[in-house]
Design a protein around this motif. Structure first.
Motif, PDB file in Angstrom:
ATOM      1  N   MET A 250       0.845  -1.192   0.000  1.00  0.00           N
ATOM      2  CA  MET A 250       0.000   0.000   0.000  1.00  0.00           C
ATOM      3  C   MET A 250       0.883   1.245   0.000  1.00  0.00           C
ATOM      4  N   THR A 251       0.523   2.227  -0.843  1.00  0.00           N
ATOM      5  CA  THR A 251       1.131   3.546  -0.768  1.00  0.00           C
ATOM      6  C   THR A 251       0.316   4.293   0.271  1.00  0.00           C
ATOM      7  N   GLU A 252       0.975   4.722   1.366  1.00  0.00           N
ATOM      8  CA  GLU A 252       0.192   5.231   2.483  1.00  0.00           C
ATOM      9  C   GLU A 252       0.956   6.242   3.325  1.00  0.00           C
ATOM     10  N   PHE A 253       0.189   6.901   4.210  1.00  0.00           N
ATOM     11  CA  PHE A 253       0.759   7.689   5.294  1.00  0.00           C
ATOM     12  C   PHE A 253      -0.097   7.452   6.523  1.00  0.00           C
ATOM     13  N   ARG A 254       0.504   7.680   7.684  1.00  0.00           N
ATOM     14  CA  ARG A 254      -0.173   7.395   8.948  1.00  0.00           C
ATOM     15  C   ARG A 254      -0.108   8.616   9.855  1.00  0.00           C
ATOM     16  N   ILE A 255      -1.240   8.924  10.473  1.00  0.00           N
ATOM     17  CA  ILE A 255      -1.316  10.051  11.408  1.00  0.00           C
ATOM     18  C   ILE A 255      -2.210   9.658  12.577  1.00  0.00           C
ATOM     19  N   GLU A 256      -2.248  10.515  13.577  1.00  0.00           N
ATOM     20  CA  GLU A 256      -3.177  10.358  14.691  1.00  0.00           C
ATOM     21  C   GLU A 256      -4.071  11.580  14.759  1.00  0.00           C
ATOM     22  N   ASP A 257      -5.314  11.370  15.170  1.00  0.00           N
ATOM     23  CA  ASP A 257      -6.208  12.500  15.379  1.00  0.00           C
ATOM     24  C   ASP A 257      -5.908  13.118  16.745  1.00  0.00           C
ATOM     25  N   PRO A 258      -6.578  14.211  17.120  1.00  0.00           N
ATOM     26  CA  PRO A 258      -6.262  14.870  18.387  1.00  0.00           C
ATOM     27  C   PRO A 258      -6.458  13.987  19.625  1.00  0.00           C
ATOM     28  N   ASP A 259      -7.187  12.880  19.497  1.00  0.00           N
ATOM     29  CA  ASP A 259      -7.459  11.999  20.631  1.00  0.00           C
ATOM     30  C   ASP A 259      -6.648  10.715  20.601  1.00  0.00           C
ATOM     31  N   GLY A 260      -5.679  10.625  19.714  1.00  0.00           N
ATOM     32  CA  GLY A 260      -4.819   9.450  19.665  1.00  0.00           C
ATOM     33  C   GLY A 260      -5.346   8.309  18.828  1.00  0.00           C
ATOM     34  N   ASN A 261      -6.488   8.488  18.150  1.00  0.00           N
ATOM     35  CA  ASN A 261      -6.976   7.453  17.243  1.00  0.00           C
ATOM     36  C   ASN A 261      -6.047   7.414  16.038  1.00  0.00           C
ATOM     37  N   ARG A 262      -5.619   6.214  15.673  1.00  0.00           N
ATOM     38  CA  ARG A 262      -4.669   6.064  14.571  1.00  0.00           C
ATOM     39  C   ARG A 262      -5.404   6.000  13.239  1.00  0.00           C
ATOM     40  N   LEU A 263      -4.931   6.789  12.289  1.00  0.00           N
ATOM     41  CA  LEU A 263      -5.521   6.840  10.952  1.00  0.00           C
ATOM     42  C   LEU A 263      -4.455   6.455   9.951  1.00  0.00           C
ATOM     43  N   TRP A 264      -4.697   5.384   9.238  1.00  0.00           N
ATOM     44  CA  TRP A 264      -3.812   4.949   8.165  1.00  0.00           C
ATOM     45  C   TRP A 264      -4.552   5.241   6.874  1.00  0.00           C
ATOM     46  N   ILE A 265      -3.879   5.890   5.942  1.00  0.00           N
ATOM     47  CA  ILE A 265      -4.534   6.362   4.727  1.00  0.00           C
ATOM     48  C   ILE A 265      -3.719   5.876   3.547  1.00  0.00           C
ATOM     49  N   GLY A 266      -4.344   5.054   2.685  1.00  0.00           N
ATOM     50  CA  GLY A 266      -3.555   4.488   1.611  1.00  0.00           C
ATOM     51  C   GLY A 266      -4.334   3.977   0.423  1.00  0.00           C
ATOM     52  N   GLN A 267      -3.564   3.564  -0.560  1.00  0.00           N
ATOM     53  CA  GLN A 267      -4.093   3.029  -1.820  1.00  0.00           C
ATOM     54  C   GLN A 267      -3.134   1.936  -2.284  1.00  0.00           C
ATOM     55  N   ARG A 268      -3.670   0.911  -2.904  1.00  0.00           N
ATOM     56  CA  ARG A 268      -2.845  -0.180  -3.420  1.00  0.00           C
ATOM     57  C   ARG A 268      -1.757   0.394  -4.309  1.00  0.00           C
ATOM     58  N   ALA A 269      -0.499   0.043  -4.037  1.00  0.00           N
ATOM     59  CA  ALA A 269       0.629   0.516  -4.838  1.00  0.00           C
ATOM     60  C   ALA A 269       0.557  -0.128  -6.223  1.00  0.00           C
ATOM     61  N   SER A 270       0.935   0.630  -7.233  1.00  0.00           N
ATOM     62  CA  SER A 270       0.915   0.106  -8.595  1.00  0.00           C
ATOM     63  C   SER A 270       2.063   0.730  -9.378  1.00  0.00           C
ATOM     64  N   ALA A 271       2.195   0.296 -10.607  1.00  0.00           N
ATOM     65  CA  ALA A 271       3.228   0.853 -11.481  1.00  0.00           C
ATOM     66  C   ALA A 271       2.981   2.332 -11.729  1.00  0.00           C
ATOM     67  N   GLU A 272       1.727   2.776 -11.546  1.00  0.00           N
ATOM     68  CA  GLU A 272       1.381   4.173 -11.775  1.00  0.00           C
ATOM     69  C   GLU A 272       1.552   5.032 -10.550  1.00  0.00           C
ATOM     70  N   ALA A 273       1.920   4.434  -9.406  1.00  0.00           N
ATOM     71  CA  ALA A 273       2.086   5.198  -8.172  1.00  0.00           C
ATOM     72  C   ALA A 273       3.232   6.185  -8.335  1.00  0.00           C
ATOM     73  N   PRO A 274       3.155   7.314  -7.634  1.00  0.00           N
ATOM     74  CA  PRO A 274       4.222   8.310  -7.765  1.00  0.00           C
ATOM     75  C   PRO A 274       5.527   7.802  -7.183  1.00  0.00           C
ATOM     76  N   ASN A 275       6.633   8.331  -7.695  1.00  0.00           N
ATOM     77  CA  ASN A 275       7.931   8.018  -7.080  1.00  0.00           C
ATOM     78  C   ASN A 275       7.947   8.632  -5.695  1.00  0.00           C
ATOM     79  N   LEU A 276       8.343   7.864  -4.724  1.00  0.00           N
ATOM     80  CA  LEU A 276       8.300   8.340  -3.340  1.00  0.00           C
ATOM     81  C   LEU A 276       9.692   8.692  -2.860  1.00  0.00           C
ATOM     82  N   VAL A 277       9.764   9.780  -2.126  1.00  0.00           N
ATOM     83  CA  VAL A 277      11.014  10.207  -1.526  1.00  0.00           C
ATOM     84  C   VAL A 277      11.115   9.559  -0.163  1.00  0.00           C
ATOM     85  N   LYS A 278      12.214   8.913   0.125  1.00  0.00           N
ATOM     86  CA  LYS A 278      12.411   8.258   1.425  1.00  0.00           C
ATOM     87  C   LYS A 278      13.234   9.142   2.314  1.00  0.00           C
TER      88      LYS A 278
END
Length: 125
Positions: free
Chosen positions: A97-125
């Motif tokens: 998955m191409t994703e990022f992870r954050i927490e809301d103000p109350d500590g609930n974890r939010l993972w946000i992503g999309q299936r990685a594919s050949a069309e996914a953007p080049n990611l900077v590490k």
């Protein structure tokens, strides 16, 4: 018989602050009752409830993760940043998955992503 819908209800310390946070993620207020300290938010077909009154054990750590599936992860990631949230760079997980992870103000974890594919953007590490 089928299940028609599932709507998470998150316990929050401050419903107004949480509403503001989720609006930066693109949600809009569908219903809100300040007397109940409750709100129903929506984003496309997704719904999320925020409720101060169910947070009866605020010192107990949260153990849930909400996984959001936008249809264009790079575009959504940039939109969230433009809305003022500090979010990490996109990354490709070991489970594809191409994703990022954050927490809301109350500590609930939010993972946000999309299936990685050949069309996914080049990611900077």
């Amino acid at each position: 018989m089928k299940l028609n819908r599932l709507t998470p209800m998150l316990p929050v310390r401050s419903m107004p602050a949480s509403v503001e946070f989720y609006q930066k993620l693109g949600f809009t207020v569908e219903q809100r009752d300040d007397g109940w300290r409750w709100a129903m938010l929506s984003f496309g077909d997704c719904r999320l409830m925020l409720d101060e009154s169910i947070d009866v054990h605020p010192g107990i750590p949260r153990s849930c993760v909400l996984y959001f599936y936008p249809d264009a992860i790079a575009e959504y990631h940039e939109q969230v940043r433009r809305n003022g949230l500090v979010v990490p760079d996109l990354d490709v997980s070991f489970y594809g998955m191409t994703e990022f992870r954050i927490e809301d103000p109350d500590g609930n974890r939010l993972w946000i992503g999309q299936r990685a594919s050949a069309e996914a953007p080049n990611l900077v590490k």
